[in-house]
Scaffold this active site. Structure first.
Site, PDB file in Angstrom:
ATOM      1  CG  LEU A  33      39.263  35.330  33.222  1.00  0.00           C
ATOM      2  CD1 LEU A  33      39.470  34.448  34.456  1.00  0.00           C
ATOM      3  CD2 LEU A  33      38.344  36.491  33.557  1.00  0.00           C
ATOM      4  CG  HIS A  37      39.420  39.871  33.909  1.00  0.00           C
ATOM      5  ND1 HIS A  37      39.797  39.658  32.607  1.00  0.00           N
ATOM      6  CD2 HIS A  37      38.231  40.507  33.842  1.00  0.00           C
ATOM      7  CE1 HIS A  37      38.869  40.139  31.792  1.00  0.00           C
ATOM      8  NE2 HIS A  37      37.906  40.664  32.508  1.00  0.00           N
ATOM      9  N   GLY A 149      36.496  46.927  38.236  1.00  0.00           N
ATOM     10  CA  GLY A 149      37.582  47.733  37.692  1.00  0.00           C
ATOM     11  C   GLY A 149      37.158  49.164  37.371  1.00  0.00           C
TER      12      GLY A 149
HETATM   13  P1  AMP Z   1      34.601  42.170  31.938  1.00  0.00           P
HETATM   14  O1  AMP Z   1      34.988  40.731  31.886  1.00  0.00           O
HETATM   15  O2  AMP Z   1      35.127  42.980  30.809  1.00  0.00           O
HETATM   16  O3  AMP Z   1      33.125  42.356  32.193  1.00  0.00           O
HETATM   17  O4  AMP Z   1      35.338  42.764  33.212  1.00  0.00           O
HETATM   18  C1  AMP Z   1      35.160  42.195  34.490  1.00  0.00           C
HETATM   19  C2  AMP Z   1      35.746  43.124  35.505  1.00  0.00           C
HETATM   20  O5  AMP Z   1      37.136  43.314  35.254  1.00  0.00           O
HETATM   21  C3  AMP Z   1      35.100  44.513  35.471  1.00  0.00           C
HETATM   22  O6  AMP Z   1      34.905  44.980  36.797  1.00  0.00           O
HETATM   23  C4  AMP Z   1      36.117  45.331  34.737  1.00  0.00           C
HETATM   24  O7  AMP Z   1      36.077  46.708  35.047  1.00  0.00           O
HETATM   25  C5  AMP Z   1      37.413  44.694  35.232  1.00  0.00           C
HETATM   26  N1  AMP Z   1      38.495  45.010  34.316  1.00  0.00           N
HETATM   27  C6  AMP Z   1      38.482  44.909  32.952  1.00  0.00           C
HETATM   28  N2  AMP Z   1      39.630  45.368  32.432  1.00  0.00           N
HETATM   29  C7  AMP Z   1      40.401  45.768  33.489  1.00  0.00           C
HETATM   30  C8  AMP Z   1      41.706  46.342  33.611  1.00  0.00           C
HETATM   31  N3  AMP Z   1      42.450  46.611  32.540  1.00  0.00           N
HETATM   32  N4  AMP Z   1      42.167  46.625  34.845  1.00  0.00           N
HETATM   33  C9  AMP Z   1      41.405  46.370  35.950  1.00  0.00           C
HETATM   34  N5  AMP Z   1      40.166  45.825  35.901  1.00  0.00           N
HETATM   35  C10 AMP Z   1      39.678  45.527  34.695  1.00  0.00           C
END
Ligand code: AMP
Length: 280
Positions: A33, A37, A149
Site C-alpha cells: 500500500l 491506496h 483508482g
Molecule cells: P492495486 O493494489 O494496484 O490493485 O490497486 C488497488 C486500487 O488502488 C486500484 O483501484 C487502483 O486503481 C488504486 N490505485 C493504485 N494506484 C493509485 C494511485 N496512484 N492513485 C489512486 N489510486 C490508485
C-alpha cells in the site's frame, strides 16, 4: 481494525453491521500500500460508516508469472498504514479461500472492445482474472459502494461492466490518481525502479501533461503524439502504447479536438511495466 480471513465470517459481520443501518464502503487492493491506496480509504470513510479494505494478490490476473512472483508483499507495513488511516476491516483471504481446491475456472464475461484493447490486448487474460476476483470479493463484502483508482482507468470500466452483467447493485466511485511530488503516478511497482529508471519514469507523466497542454491549445494531433513516443524511446523507454481514446468507450478517435477524451500510456521503464493516463 478487525482482520478477517474467511468469507463466511466477513459476510456474517457485514450483515450485522448493515442491520444496524451502517453504510459499507469497499477498497479492493493487492497490498504494497501507498498513499494512492490510502486516498481511496479516505474517500470511502467520507461517505460510509464502515470501510473494508481487501488485500489479495490475485494469481489469475497475472498474465506474466514472473510479474506475479516479483509482486511486492509488505503485509505488516500495510496493516500499520490501514490502522492509521482508520480502516475498519481488513479482509485478508488466502488463495485457498478465494479459489477452493485450486479451482481457478469461472464463467467468463465478454467485455467486447473494452476487454480486448490497450491493457486487454497487451495482457491477454488479465481482465478475465480481474473480473473474476472482483466479483468474488464484492460478493464476500457486499458493500454499498466500492472505490477504485483512475490510475487503472480501463479496469474501472471492466468492473462496472462486470457488475452490470452479474446484476450486482454496487456503485463504483472512481477516485483521482495520486502522484509523487514530481508527478510520477504512485504505484506498488515503483519500488522496483532503480535510481536511473525512477528518473526516467518521470517522463511518462510529463508527456501526458504536455499532451494535455497541447489539447487545451488545440494543437494535439497524430504527429505531436508520435514525436512524444519518439522522445520517450530515445530515453530507452519501451512504449507499449500511447493512445488518445474516447473516454467512455475507449474507441480510437481521429479528431483530437473532440470532448471527453483520455490519453493512456503503458511503458517499460528499466524492466518495470508502468501505466498512467490523463483525462483531456
Ligand atoms: P492495486 O493494489 O494496484 O490493485 O490497486 C488497488 C486500487 O488502488 C486500484 O483501484 C487502483 O486503481 C488504486 N490505485 C493504485 N494506484 C493509485 C494511485 N496512484 N492513485 C489512486 N489510486 C490508485
Amino acid at each position: 481494525m478487525l482482520i478477517i480471513k474467511k468469507i463466511n465470517q466477513l459476510n456474517a459481520h457485514i450483515t450485522k453491521l448493515k442491520q444496524e443501518g451502517k453504510y459499507i464502503g469497499f477498497v479492493p487492493t493487492m497490498g504494497a500500500l501507498h498513499a494512492g491506496h490510502i486516498s481511496l480509504i479516505n474517500y470511502s470513510k467520507e461517505e460510509n460508516q464502515i470501510t473494508v479494505c481487501s488485500i489479495f494478490v490475485n494469481p489469475t490476473q497475472f498474465n506474466d508469472p514472473n510479474d506475479f512472483k516479483k509482486y511486492p508483499i509488505t503485509i505488516a507495513a500495510d496493516i500499520e498504514k490501514l490502522e492509521s488511516a482508520g480502516c475498519d476491516i481488513l479482509f485478508l483471504p488466502d488463495v485457498e479461500e478465494m479459489y477452493p481446491n485450486q479451482n481457478f475456472n469461472s464463467e467468463k464475461i465478454d467485455f467486447g472492445f473494452i476487454g480486448n484493447t490497450l491493457e486487454g490486448e497487451k495482457r491477454p487474460g488479465h481482465y478475465d482474472g480481474v473480473a473474476q476476483v472482483v466479483e468474488k470479493l464484492v460478493l464476500a463484502v457486499v458493500p454499498h459502494k466500492m472505490y477504485m483508482g483512475q490510475k487503472d482507468y480501463q479496469q474501472v470500466l471492466i468492473v462496472e461492466k462486470m457488475l452490470e452483467n452479474r446484476k450486482i447493485p454496487v456503485e463504483v466511485i472512481m477516485c483521482p490518481i495520486l502522484r509523487e511530488a514530481d508527478g510520477l503516478a504512485m504505484s506498488s511497482r515503483n519500488v522496483r525502479l532503480d535510481a536511473i529508471s525512477r528518473a526516467n519514469a518521470l517522463a511518462l507523466s510529463q508527456t501526458l501533461y504536455q499532451c494535455k497542454s497541447a489539447y487545451e491549445a488545440k494543437m494535439l494531433d497524430n504527429s505531436f503524439v508520435s514525436n512524444c513516443i519518439k522522445e520517450l524511446e530515445k530515453m530507452g523507454i519501451g512504449v507499449e502504447y500511447m493512445e488518445i481514446r474516447a473516454q467512455h468507450t475507449l474507441l480510437p478517435v481521429t479528431n483530437f479536438l473532440e470532448k471527453d477524451l483520455i490519453i493512456l500510456i503503458a511503458a517499460n521503464v528499466g524492466g518495470v511495466r508502468l501505466i498512467d493516463n490523463m483525462i483531456l
